[in-house]
Motif scaffolding. Structure first.
Motif, short mmCIF file in Angstrom:
data_model
loop_
_atom_site.label_atom_id
_atom_site.label_comp_id
_atom_site.label_asym_id
_atom_site.label_seq_id
_atom_site.Cartn_x
_atom_site.Cartn_y
_atom_site.Cartn_z
N PRO A 101 0.83 -1.22 0.00
CA PRO A 101 0.00 0.00 0.00
C PRO A 101 0.86 1.26 0.00
CG PRO A 101 0.02 -1.03 2.17
CD PRO A 101 0.72 -1.97 1.25
N ASN A 102 0.22 2.36 -0.29
CA ASN A 102 0.91 3.65 -0.35
C ASN A 102 1.11 4.19 1.06
OD1 ASN A 102 2.05 6.02 -1.26
ND2 ASN A 102 0.06 7.00 -1.69
N MET A 145 -6.50 -5.40 0.12
CA MET A 145 -6.33 -5.58 -1.31
C MET A 145 -7.68 -5.96 -1.92
SD MET A 145 -4.48 -5.81 -4.13
CE MET A 145 -2.72 -6.06 -3.80
N SER A 163 -6.02 -3.59 -6.06
CA SER A 163 -5.37 -2.38 -5.52
C SER A 163 -5.61 -2.30 -4.02
CB SER A 163 -5.90 -1.12 -6.22
OG SER A 163 -7.29 -0.98 -6.01
N TRP A 164 -4.75 -1.54 -3.35
CA TRP A 164 -4.84 -1.38 -1.91
C TRP A 164 -5.74 -0.21 -1.54
CZ3 TRP A 164 -2.93 -5.05 1.20
CH2 TRP A 164 -1.93 -5.88 0.70
N THR A 165 -6.60 -0.43 -0.55
CA THR A 165 -7.50 0.61 -0.06
C THR A 165 -7.42 0.66 1.45
OG1 THR A 165 -9.03 0.16 -1.89
CG2 THR A 165 -9.88 1.45 -0.03
#
Length: 371
Positions: free
Chosen positions: A256-257, A298, A302-304
């Protein structure tokens, strides 16, 4: 005279459905005893559909603790540590009494997958362990041919099932040590796979990467045919390593960011704890150096970020996911606590020690005995 009872798995007979549903709610030890009632119950307990139904019960979770603490009554500084391996029998953790597990089964645990743990002494002393059925399988040692001037430095494992063959597999990744450079060998890592059905290891080649990755913890997460580990590059950036149990290939995916740290101490103080949340691959990330935490999931590739809990005055080390919205943490004074993010409450579980290993056990009817 014993009355033979035919238990069906279809929906044609309500009484049969009720019987199957009732049996699926019983603990493993009870079901193992009830196999002797009649032939149909014996067959039912071995039926893969029933095993899966029993395994996926909503209340089928127990907490296992491997704890080392200092004996306050021992004055010998070289023999004052006590280690115990225990389980909380109460799935709700309302009753906090613990039950000691078999004292001879000592070693590092990894996993589990579907109630099966790996007990590790070293690469030549490996046991597969179904705790609920009290079954063990000794895995043969893996003999590897190493490049010259190298030796095995560390071993990391993944446990799961190949969805194409329905066979359990154990994957081993060795990290090598370069005796000349006095550093980890960065050309490749040997990889082998153990199949339950064949009871033997297979070499599956090396593990080449653009960067040499180090594993950030012993446990892997299995989900839908893939094993996942957190890995760290030499520049301390972290990523997720995946292994396909069917294709037997590795891939690295970005995490993740979140902030990445360029020195060892800060990177180690902000661990990524892998887990499953709502049946999705998830990461618990320490946002403020162990004072607050973010949950990332995930979804759709994409990661949230789902939510944040904290900040707290005290620092906490995350261990693992429990039930939805609950997480197991270690406090700065070495207490094991359960945090409920929904109600923002801590519960002290009455365990204090120097070192912990925390695992989630699902009661399982899957046998590890050789056929």
């Amino acid at each position: 005279m014993e009355r033979e009872m035919t238990v069906m798995t279809g929906h044609g007979d309500l009484s049969d459905d009720v019987m199957v549903e009732t049996l699926s709610r019983l603990p493993v030890k009870s079901l193992m005893r009830f196999r002797c009632v009649c032939k149909s119950w014996y067959s039912l307990v071995k039926d893969p559909n029933f095993i899966y139904k029993h395994l996926k019960r909503a209340n089928n979770m127990r907490l296992m603790i491997y704890c080392t603490y200092k004996n306050p009554y021992d004055t010998d500084p070289f023999n004052d540590l006590i280690t115990y391996f225990s389980i909380f029998p109460d799935k709700t953790l309302t009753d906090l009494h613990i039950q000691d597990l078999e004292p001879t089964m000592r070693g590092t645990t990894t996993g589990p997958y579907d109630g099966i743990f790996l007990l590790l002494g070293d690469r030549t002393h490996i046991n597969l362990w179904n705790v609920s059925m009290d079954e063990y399988r000794v895995v043969p040692g893996y003999e590897v041919r190493l490049p010259s001037e190298t030796r095995a430095h560390s071993a990391d494992y993944g446990l799961g099932v190949d969805p194409k063959t329905n066979d359990f597999k154990l994957v081993l990744v060795l990290t090598l040590w370069d005796e000349n450079k006095q550093w980890t060998y960065d050309e490749f890592s040997p990889v082998a796979v153990y199949n339950f059905t064949t009871d033997c290891w297979r070499d599956v080649g090396g593990f080449p990467m653009n960067h040499h990755y180090r594993f950030e913890g012993a446990d892997d997460i299995y989900l839908n045919g893939f094993c996942y580990w957190v890995v760290r590059r030499p520049d301390y950036y972290k990523a997720i390593l995946t292994f396909s149990m069917s294709d037997e290939v590795f891939q690295v995916i970005e995490g993740p960011n979140v902030p990445q740290f360029l020195n060892y101490n800060e990177s180690a103080m902000s661990p990524w704890i892998l887990g499953l949340y709502d049946d999705c691959l998830s990461i618990l990330f320490s946002e403020e150096m162990a004072h607050s935490f973010d949950l990332w999931m995930m979804t759709g590739g994409s990661w949230t970020k789902q939510f944040t809990f904290g900040p707290f005055i005290e620092t906490y080390q995350p261990f693992t996911f429990w039930r939805k919205g609950e997480f197991l943490l270690q406090s700065s004074d070495k207490r094991l606590v359960l945090y409920d993010s929904k109600y923002e409450e801590f519960r002290d579980l009455g365990i204090t020690g120097l070192w912990f290993s925390v695992n989630i056990l699902k009661e399982s009817l899957i046998t590890v005995k050789r056929r």
